[in-house]
Design a protein around this motif. Structure first.
Motif, PDB file in Angstrom:
ATOM      1  N   LYS A   1     -11.327  36.234 -27.140  1.00 51.16           N
ATOM      2  CA  LYS A   1     -12.659  35.751 -27.504  1.00 51.16           C
ATOM      3  C   LYS A   1     -13.628  36.897 -27.776  1.00 51.16           C
ATOM      4  O   LYS A   1     -14.425  36.842 -28.714  1.00 51.16           O
ATOM      5  N   TYR A   2     -13.577  37.950 -26.946  1.00 48.82           N
ATOM      6  CA  TYR A   2     -14.532  39.054 -27.072  1.00 48.82           C
ATOM      7  C   TYR A   2     -13.903  40.324 -27.638  1.00 48.82           C
ATOM      8  O   TYR A   2     -14.557  41.372 -27.686  1.00 48.82           O
ATOM      9  N   THR A   3     -12.637  40.256 -28.095  1.00 48.52           N
ATOM     10  CA  THR A   3     -11.901  41.411 -28.612  1.00 48.52           C
ATOM     11  C   THR A   3     -11.990  42.579 -27.630  1.00 48.52           C
ATOM     12  O   THR A   3     -12.429  43.686 -27.949  1.00 48.52           O
ATOM     13  N   LEU A   4     -11.554  42.324 -26.404  1.00 49.67           N
ATOM     14  CA  LEU A   4     -11.587  43.346 -25.365  1.00 49.67           C
ATOM     15  C   LEU A   4     -10.261  44.101 -25.339  1.00 49.67           C
ATOM     16  O   LEU A   4      -9.250  43.644 -25.865  1.00 49.67           O
ATOM     17  N   CYS A   5     -10.291  45.251 -24.705  1.00 48.85           N
ATOM     18  CA  CYS A   5      -9.116  46.126 -24.623  1.00 48.85           C
ATOM     19  C   CYS A   5      -8.328  45.835 -23.352  1.00 48.85           C
ATOM     20  O   CYS A   5      -8.909  45.769 -22.257  1.00 48.85           O
ATOM     21  N   GLN A   6      -7.014  45.666 -23.486  1.00 47.99           N
ATOM     22  CA  GLN A   6      -6.173  45.401 -22.316  1.00 47.99           C
ATOM     23  C   GLN A   6      -6.239  46.533 -21.299  1.00 47.99           C
ATOM     24  O   GLN A   6      -6.258  46.299 -20.091  1.00 47.99           O
ATOM     25  N   LYS A   7      -6.309  47.748 -21.776  1.00 48.36           N
ATOM     26  CA  LYS A   7      -6.339  48.905 -20.884  1.00 48.36           C
ATOM     27  C   LYS A   7      -7.643  48.940 -20.085  1.00 48.36           C
ATOM     28  O   LYS A   7      -7.636  49.221 -18.884  1.00 48.36           O
ATOM     29  N   LEU A   8      -8.770  48.661 -20.761  1.00 50.78           N
ATOM     30  CA  LEU A   8     -10.072  48.751 -20.095  1.00 50.78           C
ATOM     31  C   LEU A   8     -10.407  47.506 -19.266  1.00 50.78           C
ATOM     32  O   LEU A   8     -11.433  47.459 -18.602  1.00 50.78           O
ATOM     33  N   THR A   9      -9.525  46.518 -19.311  1.00 48.78           N
ATOM     34  CA  THR A   9      -9.707  45.336 -18.459  1.00 48.78           C
ATOM     35  C   THR A   9      -8.672  45.287 -17.341  1.00 48.78           C
ATOM     36  O   THR A   9      -8.612  44.322 -16.587  1.00 48.78           O
ATOM     37  N   GLY A  10      -7.859  46.325 -17.244  1.00 50.49           N
ATOM     38  CA  GLY A  10      -6.870  46.397 -16.173  1.00 50.49           C
ATOM     39  C   GLY A  10      -5.648  45.535 -16.402  1.00 50.49           C
ATOM     40  O   GLY A  10      -4.812  45.386 -15.504  1.00 50.49           O
ATOM     41  N   LEU A  11      -5.502  44.974 -17.606  1.00 48.67           N
ATOM     42  CA  LEU A  11      -4.351  44.129 -17.899  1.00 48.67           C
ATOM     43  C   LEU A  11      -3.171  44.940 -18.428  1.00 48.67           C
ATOM     44  O   LEU A  11      -2.085  44.403 -18.630  1.00 48.67           O
ATOM     45  N   SER A  12      -3.403  46.208 -18.657  1.00 45.12           N
ATOM     46  CA  SER A  12      -2.325  47.102 -19.094  1.00 45.12           C
ATOM     47  C   SER A  12      -2.508  48.451 -18.402  1.00 45.12           C
ATOM     48  O   SER A  12      -3.626  48.969 -18.320  1.00 45.12           O
ATOM     49  N   SER A  13      -1.402  49.022 -17.907  1.00 44.35           N
ATOM     50  CA  SER A  13      -1.471  50.306 -17.202  1.00 44.35           C
ATOM     51  C   SER A  13      -1.059  51.482 -18.095  1.00 44.35           C
ATOM     52  O   SER A  13      -0.819  52.584 -17.618  1.00 44.35           O
ATOM     53  N   THR A  14      -0.996  51.253 -19.393  1.00 48.34           N
ATOM     54  CA  THR A  14      -0.575  52.307 -20.324  1.00 48.34           C
ATOM     55  C   THR A  14      -1.542  53.499 -20.296  1.00 48.34           C
ATOM     56  O   THR A  14      -2.735  53.344 -20.037  1.00 48.34           O
ATOM     57  N   LYS A  15      -1.004  54.680 -20.595  1.00 48.75           N
ATOM     58  CA  LYS A  15      -1.844  55.877 -20.660  1.00 48.75           C
ATOM     59  C   LYS A  15      -2.299  56.160 -22.090  1.00 48.75           C
ATOM     60  O   LYS A  15      -3.149  57.018 -22.318  1.00 48.75           O
ATOM     61  N   SER A  16      -1.713  55.417 -23.040  1.00 48.80           N
ATOM     62  CA  SER A  16      -2.112  55.599 -24.443  1.00 48.80           C
ATOM     63  C   SER A  16      -2.832  54.341 -24.900  1.00 48.80           C
ATOM     64  O   SER A  16      -3.672  53.801 -24.186  1.00 48.80           O
TER      65      SER A  16
END
Length: 457
Positions: free
Chosen positions: A325-340
């Protein structure tokens, strides 16, 4: 059951007044189910100041029935009822005097809306019916006529029932009901209940509340209690002698009332209720690159959350929807632990905040929009939902980000006028449970109307 009434008199000296008009509304706690309105020939003169005040004169009463002609109807409509009036002592005394003249010992339990208003709304400047109804935004027609004042008293009494968070009024009414209906079985109890949204109260033989619940179908839910074979239900079935209820129209109002009243009244069969309605909260922080990050994790008392969730699964499910809905980033929402970069960036559902390709200013605008939509922190607003009738609305009042209480209204100006709004609501405690209930409900019911209130007194 209540008989809400108003009486106009000749204005004579004590024990010499005669009734010139009477209006009685038989009220079941929710709706008027019967009414009696009549002029009455007092067979005596009317004081001039009374004629001026009410507009009722002797010519109007020449062909009106005398009191003995309406006495039977008054007895019937008030039987097994609590008499409710504004200054009940006066109206009840007048009735008893008239019946005494006929040699009939008229006796009823009474409730005074002046005394109830003083107890439940101690901040009011005046408790006269005219000034009180104006302060509460209650419309009154035919002031100083029996039916106009009786109808205003009905509306006032409904508001007082809503404000009576300790349920003293309901309990007293049930005592009268249980005394006369002690032999009613559970089938009759269920048949008398409506299939509506609200809060219900199970009472024992002493009219004490032993269980409080809420449901979108009160009849169905109470039927489950009284037919279930679980050990708790069997214990309840042995004790339940009566069931009362409060219609709310709105499920949100029912949830808030149930939560508050269980805490306040502490019914013995509600002790097993889970104390924590939620386990996880959503938090925000700004990272070293200036990006607003979101995280959902277990509730921490020392941290301020945006909103709360019943469990980890509901938090994750909600955030998955908000990503799109808000085009948020998975990394910055804690839904992904990727370093890239996050996976959504690969499929072009992320604008690249994870790689700093999207500026922190642009990304943070959307995050802040998301936060503002899901938190009422520092906001002044009214949440308007379904009421108990077609022409009524429920109102949840938020002031400076704090839940203040709830009420019901038929008029839009009562919501927009902050001083009237504060009078009609029933004050309630603001705590983590109420915040969770409100925020969770708003997440699930996006069409609920929210009105911003710019100026609050």
């Amino acid at each position: 059951m209540y008989a809400i009434l108003d009486i106009e008199t000749t204005g004579g000296k004590y024990n010499e007044e005669g009734i010139t008009e009477i209006a009685i509304h038989k009220f079941d706690g929710h709706n008027t189910i019967d009414q009696f309105i009549s002029l009455v020939n007092p067979e005596r003169d009317i004081q001039p100041f009374v004629v001026k005040l009410t507009g009722i004169n002797s010519n109007m009463l020449k062909n009106a029935p005398k009191f003995y002609e309406v006495a039977k109807r008054i007895v019937e409509i008030t039987e097994d009822c609590i008499i409710v009036a504004h200054n009940a002592e006066f109206d009840y005394r007048i009735l008893r005097t008239e019946f005494k003249r006929l040699g009939f010992p008229y006796k009823r339990k009474t409730l005074c809306t002046v005394e109830l208003s003083q107890q439940l709304m101690p901040e009011q400047e005046s408790y006269s019916l005219g000034k009180l109804t104006r302060a509460l935004g209650i419309p009154v027609s035919d002031r100083h006529r029996a039916n106009g004042d009786a109808m205003a008293t009905v509306k006032l009494f409904k508001l007082l029932l809503n404000k009576d968070s300790d349920k003293h009024i309901i309990t007293d009414s049930v005592k009268v009901h249980v005394a006369t209906k002690m032999n009613d079985n559970h089938i009759q109890i269920i048949e008398d209940l409506p299939a509506i949204t609200g809060v219900y109260y199970l009472h024992d033989e002493e009219a004490q509340i032993i269980y409080i619940g809420k449901s979108k179908n009160i009849k169905h839910r109470v039927n489950q209690h009284l037919t279930n074979t679980s050990s708790k239900s069997k214990k309840l079935q042995l004790l339940v002698k009566s069931v009362s209820y409060e219609a709310t129209g709105s499920e949100l109002v029912a949830l808030l009332k149930e939560s508050e009243e269980i805490k306040r009244i502490k019914p013995k069969f509600n002790r097993a209720l889970k104390r924590k309605r939620f386990t996880h909260g959503l938090y925000s922080f700004t990272d070293e690159d200036g990006y607003l990050n979101l995280r959902y994790e277990k509730i921490l008392p020392q941290k301020t959350y945006i909103t709360t969730f019943a469990n980890w699964q509901s938090a994750k499910s909600f955030m998955d929807k908000m990503l799109e809905k808000y085009t948020l980033c998975q990394k910055l929402t804690g839904l992904s632990s990727t370093k890239s970069n996050c996976f959504n960036y690969t499929i072009k559902n992320c604008n690249g905040a994870c790689l700093q390709e999207e500026s922190a200013i642009d990304y943070n605008k959307r995050v802040q929009e998301f936060i503002d939509h899901n938190s009422y922190s520092d906001r002044n607003m009214a949440i308007v939902d379904q009421g108990r009738a077609i022409d009524e609305r429920s109102v949840i009042y938020i002031k400076d980000g704090v839940f203040k209480g709830l009420g019901f209204t038929e008029l839009n100006y009562q919501i927009n006028n902050s001083s009237v709004l504060e009078n009609i609501i029933s004050p309630m405690e603001n705590n983590r449970d109420t915040q969770h209930i409100i925020q969770s409900y708003l997440r699930k019911h996006s069409r609920v109307k929210i009105i911003s209130i710019p100026t609050l007194n």
